[in-house]
Scaffold this active site. Structure first.
Site, mmCIF file in Angstrom:
data_model
loop_
_atom_site.group_PDB
_atom_site.id
_atom_site.type_symbol
_atom_site.label_atom_id
_atom_site.label_comp_id
_atom_site.label_asym_id
_atom_site.label_seq_id
_atom_site.Cartn_x
_atom_site.Cartn_y
_atom_site.Cartn_z
ATOM 1 N N GLU A 195 0.818 -1.209 0.000
ATOM 2 C CA GLU A 195 0.000 0.000 0.000
ATOM 3 C C GLU A 195 0.858 1.269 0.000
ATOM 4 O O GLU A 195 0.563 2.211 -0.718
ATOM 5 C CB GLU A 195 -0.884 -0.029 1.265
ATOM 6 C CG GLU A 195 -1.894 1.080 1.378
ATOM 7 C CD GLU A 195 -3.105 0.871 0.472
ATOM 8 O OE1 GLU A 195 -3.224 -0.232 -0.105
ATOM 9 O OE2 GLU A 195 -3.888 1.819 0.329
ATOM 10 N N ASP A 196 1.918 1.244 0.794
ATOM 11 C CA ASP A 196 2.643 2.493 1.053
ATOM 12 C C ASP A 196 3.992 2.617 0.350
ATOM 13 O O ASP A 196 4.660 3.629 0.483
ATOM 14 C CB ASP A 196 2.885 2.649 2.570
ATOM 15 C CG ASP A 196 1.573 2.808 3.323
ATOM 16 O OD1 ASP A 196 0.556 3.080 2.667
ATOM 17 O OD2 ASP A 196 1.573 2.640 4.552
#
Ligand code: MN
Length: 762
Positions: free
Chosen positions: A97-98
């Site tokens: 996600e990051d």
């Protein structure tokens, strides 16, 4: 990765187990003593180092390095007994996600199992739980699909959520509220459904802290204040039980206090509409024994040592909860006379109670990927059913209803027009919903639309309803709402509103209610009397006025007040004489009543018409044989016998009146005639010895005088109040004739709620 130095090189504090792990893998020693293999350690360490490098330079809102979060999540998962793959997924759950890393790279480095978990959590984190119906259905579908592939995904997600909730103070107010609401609506019920109590209670308390900060702080403070006293009590009860268990030959592995979490105290206060100081069982004892059979024996010991509270025993061993929870629950009166909650369970039951499905990993089957939901695992029947339905159901709404019913057990689940989800108890109405949104919305609710249509406020809500409350500035709650609202929170708030805004009206209404029951005579004095004040205190109010107000808006019932009243006047006997409508415990009426109870022969009763009933002679008009009488059915005190024409009877509804008359045959044949107490008032010229003369005339006629009170004022006639016992009307009339013969007598009358006639009138 392997070029990285060991734990001291990381600018974040690491849990001991991770440091040990890093040291041993970097030294390539294999001193593994627990069930994990060397390869497990390598996997865990590599996942940590990988995540550390990827998140390097990122910080959280708290200012900490970002890696602190994945480390905390991995630590929680390790505590839950998670496998090496789960712990690795804990470290890696945010990297896709990051950061720039793809899910394929995760699989290349850490294998298919870790990929599956990370992928599942990544998908779940994209779900927005506060959206409109259609997409909400989709959200739940995705969540359950993720669960179907591997239920461990949900556990990783719960650990992620728990750590985010623990560090919520660094977020903006708006996102704090959103996260807290989501946690209360979605994640805490999920943790409960999976039986992971450890996570459930903390999620609930954290959501509570941010959603109702004032109530949270208040309860937190109260709990802290009383902690020492509470613990001392528990220690004493523990000692008693330990001794008794030993004598009974039960091997007790542990008895200890179990503090309740704050949100459960709050829920209890709301449910029972009580203040904090009225909740007694704040702490509870937990007894852990070895076998199922010992659980029941321990229960016997508990009930033998302390008095059990009826209705509090629950056998969750014989009938486990759907999330597999097992225990015996009971409530007893503890050493200090206060309720004490007790749970009895085996160690295995305890593990399941604390860890739910995770107890598998922690205490039995370690590692491996056996946690997939398969058709043979009975423990996940509910989940399997859900998945089966899912494939059958085309309609999103119908699917949503099913998910809701199963995930949230009994709750009804409705939406705000914006698509926010609001869980309510079954049977809840639009008013419950309005109060659930906000107290002010409830207090100004003027109407409601359900699924776009205007409906009556009493309409019951169903799963998936979209509810829109119409508010108006000058609208306010109606007492009628109390007849249909379902949630105690709504009831409580409606009553609060009435309490605040209608105090005078409430006092007047409460007064009327009580006066109707206790009679008009002397009612004002009664309200000022000491016993009435005691009654108010016994009902937990500071003053009689508060009590009347509470009676007026329905916070206390008339029955409760009357019960307390009877308790009080029993103790404060002398007061009973000045109080109307209370059975006078004079020898005569007492015997009459007792005689009535002890015989079934109706011919023995001095009154015809009350056969088989408890009755008493009303104190307001004190009827005596020879006078026309009537019976009034009182609330809870049997029949009161009045004179016909008594003012107190005038206002009584016809349904409560019953015809009665004196049984002259019985009265005439009494071996020792019964007497009845009555009050008379005599007005006479004030001269020395007048009272003595009157008393001697009474005594000549065999009349007993119970009390006499003389009031004199210079230049005024003397006023004498006498309490006398008479057999019947004839004797009383005779008394009047004799007294009237005295020259100094100005007036004589009987005191009571009836216009006197015939001989008794002067
Ligand atoms: Mn996270």
């Amino acid at each position: 990765m392997s070029s990285l130095p060991i734990d001291s090189a990381f600018d974040v504090s690491l849990p001991e187990w991770l440091k040990k792990c890093l040291r041993e893998t970097s030294a390539k020693t294999n001193t593994v003593t627990d069930e994990r293999t060397y390869n497990d350690y390598v996997l865990i360490c590599n996942a940590f180092k990988f995540a550390y490098q990827l998140h390097e330079g990122q910080t959280r809102k708290s200012g900490e390095p970002y890696i602190a979060h994945p480390v905390a999540v991995a630590d929680l998962l390790r505590d839950l007994g998670g496998s090496a793959a789960m712990i690795a997924a804990g470290f890696l759950h945010d990297v896709v996600e990051d950061t720039e890393v793809t899910i394929e790279e995760i699989e290349n480095h850490f294998g298919a199992e870790v990929r599956l978990l990370v992928e599942g959590v990544t998908k779940l984190s994209k779900i927005n739980f506060t959206s409109k119906t259609e997409s909400q259905a989709e959200n739940f579908r995705r969540m359950f699909l993720a669960m179907a592939q591997d239920i461990r995904v949900i556990v990783v997600k719960l650990a992620d959520r728990l750590h985010n909730m623990r560090t919520l103070q660094y977020m903006s107010e708006a996102s704090r509220r959103r996260s807290a609401q989501e946690t209360r609506d979605i994640f805490a019920p999920l943790a409960n459904r999976l039986g992971i109590w450890r996570i459930k209670w903390e999620l609930e308390d954290l959501a509570f802290k941010y959603l109702e900060p004032e109530a949270f702080r208040e309860i937190q403070q109260h709990v802290a204040e009383k902690r020492t006293a509470r613990e001392e009590k528990l220690v004493k009860a523990t000692e008693v039980l330990k001794d008794r268990m030993r004598l009974a030959g039960i091997k007790c592995l542990d008895i200890s206090g179990r503090p309740k979490h704050l949100y459960s105290i709050y829920q209890k206060m709301q449910r029972q509409q009580k203040e904090f100081h009225e909740i007694y069982d704040l702490a509870a004892l937990r007894i852990i024994v070895e076998t199922n059979e010992e659980c029941y024996r321990a229960l016997a010991v508990v009930h033998d040592s302390f008095r059990p509270i009826p209705g509090r025993f629950k056998d969750y061993i014989g009938l486990p909860k759907p999330n597999r929870y097992q225990s015996l629950h009971t409530g007893v009166i503890g050493l200090t006379g206060r309720p004490l909650e007790i749970q009895i369970r085996t160690l295995e039951m305890h593990h399941i109670a604390e860890y739910g499905i995770a107890a598998h990993w922690k205490y039995k089957e370690t590692g491996g990927s056996h946690t997939q939901v398969t058709g043979t695992d009975e423990k996940f029947t509910w989940l399997r059913q859900l998945l089966e339905w899912q494939s059958d159901l085309k309609d999103a709404q119908e699917y949503l209803d099913n998910v809701r019913e199963n995930l949230f057990e009994d709750d009804v689940y409705v939406f705000t027009p914006k698509g926010d989800v609001v869980p309510l108890s079954p049977g809840s109405t639009t008013i419950d919903f309005a109060y659930r949104i906000h107290t002010e919305v409830g207090n100004h609710c003027a109407g409601a639309r359900v699924n776009g249509r205007i409906v009556p406020l009493s309409t019951h809500l169903h799963n998936g309803d979209i509810v829109d409350i119409i508010t108006q500035k000058n609208s306010h709650p109606s007492l009628d709402w109390l007849n249909f609202v379902r949630t105690s929170a709504a009831k409580y708030r409606i009553k609060q509103w009435y309490k605040r805004s209608h105090r005078d009206e409430n006092i007047a209404r409460g007064r009327d209610i009580l006066e109707k029951e206790l009679g008009k005579t002397g009612f004002d004095n009664l309200l000022k009397s000491h016993p009435m004040h005691t009654v108010a205190e016994k009902c937990n109010y500071h003053s009689v006025e508060d009590l009347l107000a509470a009676l007026g808006y329905g916070e206390v019932t008339l029955n409760l007040v009357l019960n307390r009243w009877r308790e009080v006047i029993k103790v404060e006997q002398p007061v009973a004489d000045i109080i109307p409508f209370i059975p006078k415990e004079s020898a005569s009426s007492k015997t009459a009543r007792e005689g009535h109870h002890t015989t079934s022969k109706t011919s023995d009763s001095p009154i015809i018409g009350v056969e088989g009933l408890v009755y008493y002679i009303a104190g307001c008009c004190t009827p005596i044989p020879g006078e026309a009488i009537i019976g009034v059915v009182t609330r809870g005190r049997g029949i009161s016998i009045h004179r016909q024409g008594c003012h107190n009877v005038e206002s009584v509804e016809c349904e409560r009146l019953i015809p009665v008359r004196w049984n002259t045959a019985v009265i005439a044949n009494q071996s020792r005639p019964h007497t009845y107490p009555i009050d008379i008032q005599i007005e006479a010229m004030d001269r020395v010895g007048i009272l003595k003369d009157i008393l001697s005339r009474l005594s000549d006629q065999g009349i007993n005088v119970r009390h006499a009170n003389v009031k004199t004022a210079l230049g005024q006639p003397a006023l004498m109040d006498l309490g006398i016992d008479v057999r019947d009307r004839t004797q009383l009339e005779n008394v009047f004739v004799q007294i009237k013969k005295m020259s100094d007598i100005l007036n004589i009358r009987r005191i009571g709620q009836v216009e006197e006639s015939g001989e008794l009138r002067i």
